[in-house]
Scaffold this motif. Structure first.
Motif: not given
Length: 798
Positions: A77-81, A215-221, A508-512
């Motif tokens: 998630x983008x809040x990880x950092x 925001x903590x669900x989307x793993x995109x970063x 390729x698969x971009x999103x799961x």
């Protein structure tokens, strides 16, 4: 004295040209192969080591459990950092967030190029210890800034100073060049980092903070970290284990997210995970080629030792005469060692020349950019040291054994008699020949198996038609929102059969995503599916193969709430009659309107992933264009480019053929197959050289016997059989020994693939038949030559 030894050694080499060629050529080939493999292994082991902070850098990965299977991913998630800095700041020197590797169009004036790079937080320049050629390493602190590699700078600006120049990115935003850094070495996971732009710019442009309510669900970063100087990598990794679990909602906590650090030192060699644990990676190929290199070099050394000992036996009388006239044993030992070392020296020099001439081709096949290590002392110490050791081992038999003979026994011939073929002294040579061909046959079986697995996967049904299918990325705003107009113009050209758009390419698969519910779903089942947004006509463009139901249609307005699923998804949900079933995604209902055969979008060696296709024009990022096969690629591409230039004049026309992109999925296996086959061929050549030399030696030793047999009426076939039988039996024994060993290793290699071929009996039969055929051809030349010799001459010569 030394010069005299060298002179005698040189004369012996010139006198026995065939043996000299086989000895020097075979050993040089083996040494060259060992050098090339050694360079390749060194390049693999030095991956990413160009970074100053190599041992303290890591990427944040996470494990999540789906239906009792643990999956590992680098996206977070983008809040990880922010969370890591706030809660564990003392354990890290730097924590930076990054986008994935993005392909962007960079423009300056009339020059437009496509380059890959990342949007990252400013500390990345210090973490990677980038060497700045121009500008400042702190240039990313400005929001509308960009740093570029030296190669990108040369492509855009030539000899101009790029600092303070304005680059247009995707014809959408103007960024100021604040720094130029030295190109990152090719043996690095950051080798494609052609530009770096600010992370905040990426977040602001995409409005990620507003796009998601969870925001903590989307793993995109991606999150890169540098641990503090006093910190331990494993301890910090264990400490941050629950950083995501403590923030997610209860329904997402069911996936048991566990965060950990994957050190930079393991990115390349240990990149594969199974059930949350490291299961392998390129380290497997390092071991594979290391073993192959040792084996090929061993084959060459066996040749050298076999022929050296065989030839030395013909010099027994020479030893007797030299000792009779006063030569000391120490002098004879020095003589034999000097001859052996001279051969090794010539072979080493030739091997260096072979490596220099073949390195560029090897680099091309292995996808490397290696250079010859002229200035590396370790390379020269190891190479020269091994060459000397080989010479000493090969020369030890004639030096220590022959020099011990008593002159009177040698001159009487009693020693020579004990050394005739078939005697006990020939046994070691037979064992070495068996070892040679056993190794060669194993390599042949391995090569056939690798290529058979590749072809097996290539012939796998992919569920759609890749031929004449073009992909064009929507990199600029001029292409977005104009789908109908672009499609209409392309169809008018006559070279386009159909066109559609989708959220990602078919390769390729971009999103799961999870949050899927359906009737009859087991509460314990976690429904995560690959998700792809498509437009009308996508199925026609790519050639969907329906097993039930229909495609999306403009005739049905309700298709906006419809979904097409693949066979794997239908099977996973347990839907016997899936068409008409209702699937809920985050509570929103969708009706299944069709079921298609599985599309192979990820690895062709893995089982298909359950996938759902939704009708959504807003999520599109790729145009899919089906070229009319009757038009021809050159003509079609020209007309398609004209259409895109009218809509998007500020950007180059970048396209990819789907079949070419799909073929890249076989890249690693194809490279391994080519290299293995190359080494297998060299192994056979080296073995045959040795066999040829041994056959020549045996024929010479039995010259008188052959003459007597011919006088007594022996036929050509009989003499050929007599001389060839022993070698054939040795190779048959090699085949018997090689088969179980090859099966054990190759069957184990195949188990790593979900979709794999089987080890068929014909592979072993064909390899054995090939080895026997090569042996017959090699031995028969000398056998027939000896059989055709005039018995008068052969008896006279004795």
């Amino acid at each position: 004295m030394i010069s005299n030894y060298i002179k005698i050694a040189r004369r012996n080499l010139v006198k026995n040209k065939v043996y000299s060629f086989i000895n020097i050529g075979g050993l040089a080939t083996g040494l060259a192969v060992a050098m090339l493999i050694g360079l390749w292994i060194f390049d693999e082991l030095s991956y990413n080591k160009s970074f100053k902070n190599y041992d303290r850098l890591a990427i944040v990965k996470q494990n999540q459990t789906f239906n009792n299977e643990v999956g590992t991913q680098s996206s977070v998630p983008y809040l990880m950092g922010e969370e890591l800095r706030n809660k564990y700041g003392s354990d890290f020197k730097h924590v930076v967030m990054s986008s994935g590797s993005e392909t962007e169009i960079l423009a300056f004036g009339d020059k437009k190029i496509s380059k890959r790079g990342n949007y990252i937080e400013p500390a990345i320049t210090e973490m990677l210890s980038l060497h700045m050629i121009k500008g400042s390493s702190g240039g990313l602190k400005e929001l509308n800034s960009i740093m570029i590699s030296e190669e990108t700078s040369n492509a855009l600006f030539g000899d101009q100073d790029p600092i303070e120049k304005i680059i247009k990115v995707n014809n959408r935003q103007a960024l100021k060049v604040t720094g130029v850094y030295e190109d990152i070495p090719y043996n690095s996971d950051f080798k494609d980092l052609s530009f770096i732009a600010p992370w905040d710019l990426y977040i602001n442009n995409e409005n990620w903070s507003e796009k998601t309510t969870n925001p903590w669900r989307a793993n995109m970063f991606i999150t890169f970290v540098q641990i503090a100087d006093h910190a331990d990598m494993e301890k910090v990794s264990a400490k941050i284990k629950n950083v995501k679990l403590n923030k997610v909602r209860p329904d997402d906590a069911a996936f048991k997210p566990e965060v950990f650090l994957h050190p930079l030192s393991k990115w390349h060699l240990y990149s594969e995970f199974k059930n949350g644990k490291i299961s392998g990676g390129s380290i497997e190929f390092v071991w594979l080629f290391g073993v192959i290199g040792v084996f090929v070099l061993l084959l060459a050394c066996i040749n050298f030792m076999n022929l050296s000992t065989a030839r030395s036996e013909k010099r027994a009388k020479e030893v007797g005469i030299r000792k009779a006239i006063g030569s000391l044993r120490s002098q004879l030992i020095t003589q034999f060692f000097s001859e052996s070392l001279l051969v090794v020296t010539l072979a080493f020099v030739l091997s260096v020349l072979l490596v220099l001439s073949g390195l560029s081709l090897f680099n091309e096949v292995a996808d490397k950019k290696m250079i010859f290590p002229w200035k590396e002392p370790l390379f020269w110490i190891v190479s020269i040291g091994f060459s000397i050791l080989t010479g000493l081992i090969a020369g030890s038999y004639p030096a220590l054994y022959l020099s011990s003979f008593q002159p009177i026994k040698v001159l009487k011939g009693s020693v020579v008699t004990r050394m005739k073929p078939g005697s006990f002294t020939a046994a070691p040579r037979k064992i070495l020949v068996v070892i040679q061909f056993t190794i060669s046959i194993i390599l042949i079986i391995g090569t056939i198996t690798v290529f058979r697995q590749i072809e097996y996967a290539k012939n796998r049904p992919v569920g759609y038609d890749r031929n004449n299918l073009l992909m064009v990325a929507m990199n600029t705003p001029e292409l977005r929102g104009h789908y109908d107009a672009i499609r209409s113009e392309l169809l008018k050209t006559g070279v386009v059969r159909e066109m559609s758009q989708s959220s990602n390419p078919t390769t390729y698969i971009a999103a799961i995503n999870n949050g899927y519910e359906w009737d009859g779903k087991d509460p314990a089942t976690q429904g995560n599916f690959a998700t792809m947004a498509v437009s009308h006509d996508f199925g026609k463009t790519v050639g969907w193969q329906f097993t039930a139901g229909r495609d999306f249609s403009r005739s049905f307005s309700t298709d906006s709430s419809g979904v097409v699923i693949n066979e794997t998804a239908a099977k996973f949900m347990g839907l016997t009659n899936p068409v008409g079933s209702i699937i809920k995604v985050d509570g929103k209902p969708y009706q299944v309107i069709g079921v298609i055969k599985d599309m192979i979008m990820e690895s062709p060696y893995k089982a298909s992933f359950r996938t759902c296709f939704f009708l959504d024009y807003e999520w599109a990022s790729v145009f899919n264009i089906k070229i009319n096969p009757e038009s021809g690629s050159t003509k079609a591409l020209s007309k398609i480019e004209d259409v895109f230039r009218r809509f998007n004049p500020a950007a180059p026309f970048d396209y990819k053929f789907t079949d070419e992109e799909y073929a890249k999925k076989f890249g690693q296996e194809v490279r391994i197959g080519k290299l293995t086959s190359f080494f297998a061929i060299l192994a056979i050549v080296i073995s045959c050289l040795g066999l040829f030399g041994m056959a020549t030696f045996v024929a010479e030793q039995r010259t008188k016997e052959i003459g007597i047999r011919k006088v007594l009426g022996a036929s050509l076939a009989g003499i050929w059989s007599m001389l060839s039988r022993e070698f054939i039996l040795l190779v048959v024994l090699s085949c018997v020994l090689a088969a179980p060993v090859a099966w054990y290793f190759m069957d184990g290699w195949l188990t790593k693939y979900d979709y794999r071929t089987e080890m068929s009996w014909w592979i072993f039969a064909a390899s054995s038949a090939g080895a026997l055929t090569i042996t017959l051809l090699t031995v028969s030349f000398q056998a027939i030559k000896a059989a055709l010799m005039n018995p008068v001459k052969s008896l006279k010569s004795e």
